[in-house]
Design a protein around this motif. Structure first.
Motif, PDB file in Angstrom:
ATOM      1  N   ILE A  11     -69.532   0.075  -9.666  1.00 41.53           N
ATOM      2  CA  ILE A  11     -70.128  -0.533 -10.856  1.00 41.53           C
ATOM      3  C   ILE A  11     -69.440  -0.013 -12.114  1.00 41.53           C
ATOM      4  O   ILE A  11     -69.188  -0.769 -13.061  1.00 41.53           O
ATOM      5  CB  ILE A  11     -71.645  -0.267 -10.903  1.00 41.53           C
ATOM      6  CG1 ILE A  11     -72.352  -0.951  -9.728  1.00 41.53           C
ATOM      7  CG2 ILE A  11     -72.240  -0.776 -12.218  1.00 41.53           C
ATOM      8  CD1 ILE A  11     -73.822  -0.603  -9.601  1.00 41.53           C
ATOM      9  N   ILE A  12     -69.114   1.272 -12.134  1.00 40.67           N
ATOM     10  CA  ILE A  12     -68.385   1.854 -13.267  1.00 40.67           C
ATOM     11  C   ILE A  12     -67.017   1.186 -13.413  1.00 40.67           C
ATOM     12  O   ILE A  12     -66.590   0.811 -14.515  1.00 40.67           O
ATOM     13  CB  ILE A  12     -68.228   3.379 -13.090  1.00 40.67           C
ATOM     14  CG1 ILE A  12     -69.579   4.077 -13.263  1.00 40.67           C
ATOM     15  CG2 ILE A  12     -67.218   3.933 -14.102  1.00 40.67           C
ATOM     16  CD1 ILE A  12     -69.551   5.554 -12.940  1.00 40.67           C
ATOM     17  N   GLU A  13     -66.320   1.020 -12.288  1.00 38.27           N
ATOM     18  CA  GLU A  13     -65.002   0.381 -12.312  1.00 38.27           C
ATOM     19  C   GLU A  13     -65.096  -1.040 -12.842  1.00 38.27           C
ATOM     20  O   GLU A  13     -64.271  -1.474 -13.662  1.00 38.27           O
ATOM     21  CB  GLU A  13     -64.404   0.394 -10.906  1.00 38.27           C
ATOM     22  CG  GLU A  13     -64.029   1.773 -10.407  1.00 38.27           C
ATOM     23  CD  GLU A  13     -63.625   1.776  -8.947  1.00 38.27           C
ATOM     24  OE1 GLU A  13     -63.548   0.671  -8.352  1.00 38.27           O
ATOM     25  OE2 GLU A  13     -63.383   2.865  -8.386  1.00 38.27           O
TER      26      GLU A  13
ATOM     27  N   LYS B 145     -63.463  -2.753 -16.318  1.00 39.33           N
ATOM     28  CA  LYS B 145     -62.646  -3.972 -16.287  1.00 39.33           C
ATOM     29  C   LYS B 145     -63.246  -5.066 -17.157  1.00 39.33           C
ATOM     30  O   LYS B 145     -62.531  -5.786 -17.863  1.00 39.33           O
ATOM     31  CB  LYS B 145     -62.523  -4.473 -14.844  1.00 39.33           C
ATOM     32  CG  LYS B 145     -61.684  -3.594 -13.936  1.00 39.33           C
ATOM     33  CD  LYS B 145     -61.687  -4.132 -12.502  1.00 39.33           C
ATOM     34  CE  LYS B 145     -60.933  -3.198 -11.574  1.00 39.33           C
ATOM     35  NZ  LYS B 145     -61.007  -3.665 -10.154  1.00 39.33           N
ATOM     36  N   GLU B 146     -64.574  -5.202 -17.094  1.00 37.19           N
ATOM     37  CA  GLU B 146     -65.258  -6.270 -17.830  1.00 37.19           C
ATOM     38  C   GLU B 146     -65.617  -5.856 -19.262  1.00 37.19           C
ATOM     39  O   GLU B 146     -66.163  -6.654 -20.029  1.00 37.19           O
ATOM     40  CB  GLU B 146     -66.529  -6.677 -17.076  1.00 37.19           C
ATOM     41  CG  GLU B 146     -66.266  -7.240 -15.697  1.00 37.19           C
ATOM     42  CD  GLU B 146     -67.557  -7.479 -14.907  1.00 37.19           C
ATOM     43  OE1 GLU B 146     -68.594  -7.738 -15.543  1.00 37.19           O
ATOM     44  OE2 GLU B 146     -67.509  -7.384 -13.669  1.00 37.19           O
ATOM     45  N   LYS B 147     -65.327  -4.590 -19.600  1.00 34.63           N
ATOM     46  CA  LYS B 147     -65.621  -4.060 -20.931  1.00 34.63           C
ATOM     47  C   LYS B 147     -67.104  -4.239 -21.289  1.00 34.63           C
ATOM     48  O   LYS B 147     -67.456  -4.722 -22.372  1.00 34.63           O
ATOM     49  CB  LYS B 147     -64.736  -4.733 -21.974  1.00 34.63           C
ATOM     50  CG  LYS B 147     -63.247  -4.465 -21.763  1.00 34.63           C
ATOM     51  CD  LYS B 147     -62.396  -5.110 -22.838  1.00 34.63           C
ATOM     52  CE  LYS B 147     -60.919  -4.794 -22.605  1.00 34.63           C
ATOM     53  NZ  LYS B 147     -60.050  -5.431 -23.631  1.00 34.63           N
TER      54      LYS B 147
ATOM     55  N   LYS C 138     -75.684  -1.101 -22.712  1.00 37.73           N
ATOM     56  CA  LYS C 138     -76.909  -1.766 -22.273  1.00 37.73           C
ATOM     57  C   LYS C 138     -76.651  -2.656 -21.060  1.00 37.73           C
ATOM     58  O   LYS C 138     -77.412  -2.642 -20.090  1.00 37.73           O
ATOM     59  CB  LYS C 138     -77.497  -2.597 -23.424  1.00 37.73           C
ATOM     60  CG  LYS C 138     -78.844  -3.219 -23.101  1.00 37.73           C
ATOM     61  CD  LYS C 138     -79.428  -3.928 -24.323  1.00 37.73           C
ATOM     62  CE  LYS C 138     -80.796  -4.513 -24.005  1.00 37.73           C
ATOM     63  NZ  LYS C 138     -81.372  -5.209 -25.187  1.00 37.73           N
ATOM     64  N   ASP C 139     -75.560  -3.426 -21.095  1.00 35.05           N
ATOM     65  CA  ASP C 139     -75.216  -4.301 -19.966  1.00 35.05           C
ATOM     66  C   ASP C 139     -74.894  -3.484 -18.718  1.00 35.05           C
ATOM     67  O   ASP C 139     -75.231  -3.882 -17.599  1.00 35.05           O
ATOM     68  CB  ASP C 139     -74.024  -5.196 -20.321  1.00 35.05           C
ATOM     69  CG  ASP C 139     -74.388  -6.265 -21.342  1.00 35.05           C
ATOM     70  OD1 ASP C 139     -75.588  -6.621 -21.410  1.00 35.05           O
ATOM     71  OD2 ASP C 139     -73.493  -6.736 -22.065  1.00 35.05           O
TER      72      ASP C 139
END
Length: 270
Positions: free
Chosen positions: A32-34, A38-40, A44-45
């Protein structure tokens, strides 16, 4: 509240997540961190993503526990039913019952038909939906239920067993037709029906039409008293036709050769 950044290794993170029983976050936080990098994703998101993973995992495990606890004879969903094989099965009605709206109103379902037409499969499919919705379900053969209740009466534990049954949000009694009750069992069964009346839902499958339920109980008077409560808020499915167990393999072979879509797939656009 911590005001400065502190470094912790993965061992510490995993141990704390285990301590707080955040199983799915523990197993997935690195990926999830990775993805968040990647998705910046914003903070909160990212937090929402973590919460969603844990929520989905807990729901899945709860469903698995409830399904196992329910005691189904087999695991089949309403989508597994071959509706085209038996046109007497009201597809739209079954689909409606599968939404569990009947449970919101504490209504019952009685499914009537000869052996092999799919009564138990429909009841199971609805029960599976209830488990998926987080409901407490029990699926039990009528003879087994009455034997257990009768034994509990002899051991003076009937009150406790009835109390346990009363906590079941959806009780599915399968194959009521094959039980012949004496006065004692009839009285106990009446208690089960009475305590659920307008409080929780019940599904009964049977080979016998309602007009012949006096063959199950000691007479018409007892049958009427029980049916009066069962049918008051009730959906009745009457199924006729051939046994799928007898002719199902031939039917499936034919539709496979002809390449016909199954009814529910065609209707739902799958």
């Amino acid at each position: 509240m911590m005001t400065r950044a502190m470094k912790y290794d993965d061992k510490y993170i995993r141990e704390q997540l285990k301590l707080f029983k955040l199983v799915d976050i523990r197993e997935n936080y690195q990926s999830i961190i990775e993805d968040a990098i990647k998705e910046k994703l914003g903070y909160k998101d990212f937090l929402i993503r973590l919460i969603q993973v844990e929520e989905e995992g807990k729901k899945k495990r709860l469903t698995e526990r409830l399904t196992l606890k329910a005691g189904f004879d087999f695991i089949k969903t309403l989508d597994d039913i071959e509706y085209d094989f038996n046109e007497s099965i009201n597809y739209q009605k079954v689909k409606e019952l599968g939404t569990l709206s009947f449970m919101d109103c504490n209504e019952n379902i009685i499914i009537i038909g000869p052996p092999g037409v799919g009564k138990s499969m429909i009841a199971t499919g609805i029960g599976i939906n209830a488990c998926n919705a987080g409901k407490n379900v029990m699926f039990i053969n009528a003879k087994e239920l009455m034997d257990k209740l009768s034994e509990a009466a002899k051991k003076d534990t009937l009150k406790q067993m009835l109390k346990t049954l009363n906590k079941v949000q959806l009780l599915i009694i399968d194959e009521l037709s094959y039980v012949k009750m004496d006065k004692e069992k009839e009285s106990i069964f009446f208690q089960v029906i009475r305590q659920r009346y307008e409080k929780s839902s019940l599904i009964v499958t049977t080979n016998l039409p309602l007009s012949r339920w006096d063959e199950i109980f000691t007479g018409q008077l007892a049958a009427t008293a029980i049916l009066d409560r069962l049918v008051h808020h009730c959906h009745i499915l009457s199924i006729t036709g051939d046994s799928f167990r007898v002719k199902g393999e031939k039917y499936l072979s034919e539709i496979k050769q002809e390449g016909k879509p199954r009814k529910q797939n065609a209707k739902e656009g799958k």
